[in-house]
Design an enzyme around this catalytic site. Structure first.
Site, short mmCIF file in Angstrom:
data_model
loop_
_atom_site.label_atom_id
_atom_site.label_comp_id
_atom_site.label_asym_id
_atom_site.label_seq_id
_atom_site.Cartn_x
_atom_site.Cartn_y
_atom_site.Cartn_z
N GLY A 68 43.50 31.72 39.50
CA GLY A 68 44.59 32.70 39.64
C GLY A 68 45.15 33.11 38.30
O GLY A 68 46.37 33.20 38.11
N VAL A 108 38.25 23.07 43.53
CA VAL A 108 37.04 23.64 44.14
C VAL A 108 35.88 22.66 43.97
O VAL A 108 35.60 22.21 42.86
CB VAL A 108 36.72 25.02 43.51
N LYS A 121 41.03 48.70 34.67
CA LYS A 121 42.18 49.62 34.74
C LYS A 121 41.82 50.88 35.51
O LYS A 121 42.67 51.46 36.19
CB LYS A 121 42.68 49.97 33.33
N HIS A 181 67.16 58.27 28.16
CA HIS A 181 67.66 58.17 29.53
C HIS A 181 67.13 59.34 30.34
O HIS A 181 67.14 60.46 29.85
CB HIS A 181 69.19 58.20 29.52
#
Ligand code: NAI
Length: 451
Positions: free
Chosen positions: A181, A237, A48, A439
């Site tokens: 993936g 692979v 991260k 909002h």
């Protein structure tokens, strides 16, 4: 004599140790390397940190779309890696301080369970023996490394890498092949794509991102194809050697030359060499068998985190550790695996909880599926020039409660916990209609989807 010995100081172990100590149990954590485990040291947090730098760089590159001109933005990868080390150090230190404050003892060394008796268990570490009435095993997982031709040597000579070596790379590879993936592959591909590597993702399935809602994983793939990542699906692979990754596709033998190859094809529970056989803990396909109460086959022995091979996510480990401790103290707590959220920290982010269209179909659930564009949110439009995110909600037709929610678009990672509450508490559409969403936020699209 301890009340509890915890083997492994990753998220499952360190969090459980704090809970146990707060409840008055005399607790010892035995950790082989560093507190924080894979998550803090070579997983969630370092990734991260890198991805945030990539995000800033991406914003700089596209700043003109927002009326801001940055000239000559560049990435200093060495500095990014240096900062990552600083972040890790700070957080690992923080965990140590928390455990100290809670009164948890920590011993560094490789733990070996020696024996059990009527009084409890004996565990050896760093040449000493420790005894406890209860055991919690949180030894985590290692990268899965199948016997692909040349992989062992390529790992030794540095051509092939796991997440660990990839996060420590000092230079940006010109060409990077990512084998697998899934979550690790996509997050690392995302970083190295942003900072300029040419990326090939070889995935054996016909889609990326594993069990993610298919429409969303297809959107993520398209998004990254636009950014220049090459996805090769259905690839088998065959070898990783001599600076080349070879694979078969539709019966043809093909290969890609690269500077580096990341192997991210899943993880395996770490159960070898810790003495499970000495006390008879049952494993299946290499993982400790546990029930929803986190009990193993041996009374007095619990297991939490990746080592049970169930849902290999740090927050699952936190929960399982807490459940195990609650049950040691006489409770009857269980893990609800159906409401655990998951996030892929690509840009855009993907976040999910509960049933997907595909899993609901497989289970024969009768669901209504609502799909809405994130462009219903003013904030999303303001902050995502050209963005195309969506939200999908699955509602049980009979009871009208939310059973799944999936998003692609930024802030999804922070919004998903609200959705997890909805799934966990089986909130009905009529309950959600009564909520007030702030909002302008992206979360408002959930409200929009409810009417
Ligand atoms: P994964 O299970 O997410 O994905 C592995 C992928 O490799 C799958 O798509 C699979 O089909 C593919 N694969 C398997 N064998 C292959 C082969 N021989 N050739 C090509 N493709 C192959 O595993 P990953 O990405 O290694 O992550 C490991 C664990 O770490 C996962 O449980 C994941 O959830 C966790 N993790 C979670 C993160 C998050 O929550 N953001 C971040 C990183 C990891």
């Amino acid at each position: 004599m301890y009340d509890l010995i915890i083997i492994g100081g990753g998220p499952a172990g360190y969090n459980a140790s704090e809970r146990a100590a707060h409840a008055g149990m005399k607790t010892l954590v035995i950790e082989e390397k560093a507190l924080g485990g894979v998550c803090l040291n070579e997983g969630c947090i370092p990734t991260k940190t890198l991805l945030y730098s990539a995000k800033i760089y991406d914003y700089a590159k596209h700043s003109a779309d927002y009326g801001v001109n940055f000239q000559g933005a560049s990435i200093d990868h060495a500095k990014v890696v240096e900062r990552k080390e600083k972040v890790i150090k700070m957080l690992v230190g923080g965990v140590g301080a928390k455990l100290k404050k809670a009164g948890v003892d920590v011993v560094y060394g490789k733990a070996m369970i020696k024996s059990k008796s009527k009084d409890g268990f004996t565990v050896e570490a760093d040449g000493k023996e420790y005894n406890s009435t209860k055991l919690l095993i949180c030894t985590g997982s290692d990268p899965a490394l199948p016997p692909i031709d040349g992989l062992k040597d390529s790992l030794a000579n540095g051509f092939a890498m796991t997440n660990r070596e990839t996060l420590a790379l000092k230079e940006i590879p010109q060409t990077l092949v990512v084998v697998g993936g899934g979550v690790i592959g996509l997050e690392m591909a995302s970083y190295f794509n942003s900072v300029g590597s040419k990326i090939y993702v070889l995935e054996m399935l016909d889609h990326i991102a594993g069990p993610t809602e298919r429409e969303i994983s297809d959107m993520l793939k398209k998004e990254y194809e636009k950014k220049g990542i090459n996805f090769i699906l259905g690839a088998k692979v065959t070898s990783i050697k001599d600076g080349k990754v070879s694979y078969e596709l539709d019966g043809k033998a093909l290969s890609i030359e690269a500077d580096k190859a990341l192997v991210s094809i899943g993880r395996r529970a770490r159960t070898q060499g810790i003495g499970l056989e000495n006390i008879g803990v049952i494993t299946e396909r290499g993982a400790i068998v546990t029930d929803d109460y986190c009990r193993t086959s041996v009374p007095g022995v619990w297991a939490a985190g990746d080592v049970n091979g169930k849902v290999m996510l740090a927050h699952t480990g936190y929960k399982e550790g807490e459940v195990a401790v609650a049950n040691m103290l006489g409770g009857k707590d269980r893990v609800n695996y159906s409401s655990i959220p998951s996030v892929i920290y690509t840009n855009p982010e993907v976040a999910s909880v509960g049933e997907t269209t595909e899993s609901a179909k497989a289970k024969g659930l009768d669901v209504e599926i609502k799909t809405v564009t994130l462009k219903l949110s003013g904030r999303y439009i303001a902050e995502n020039e050209g963005g195309n995110g969506i939200l999908k909600i699955l509602i049980d037709k009979k009871h009208r409660n939310v059973v799944g929610l999936h998003m692609i678009g930024n802030y999804a990672s922070e919004i998903i916990y609200g959705a997890a509450i909805m799934v966990e508490t089986q909130m009905r559409v009529t309950d959600i209609q009564k909520l007030v969403f702030p909002h302008p936020t992206v979360s408002e699209v959930i409200r929009e989807a409810m009417f």
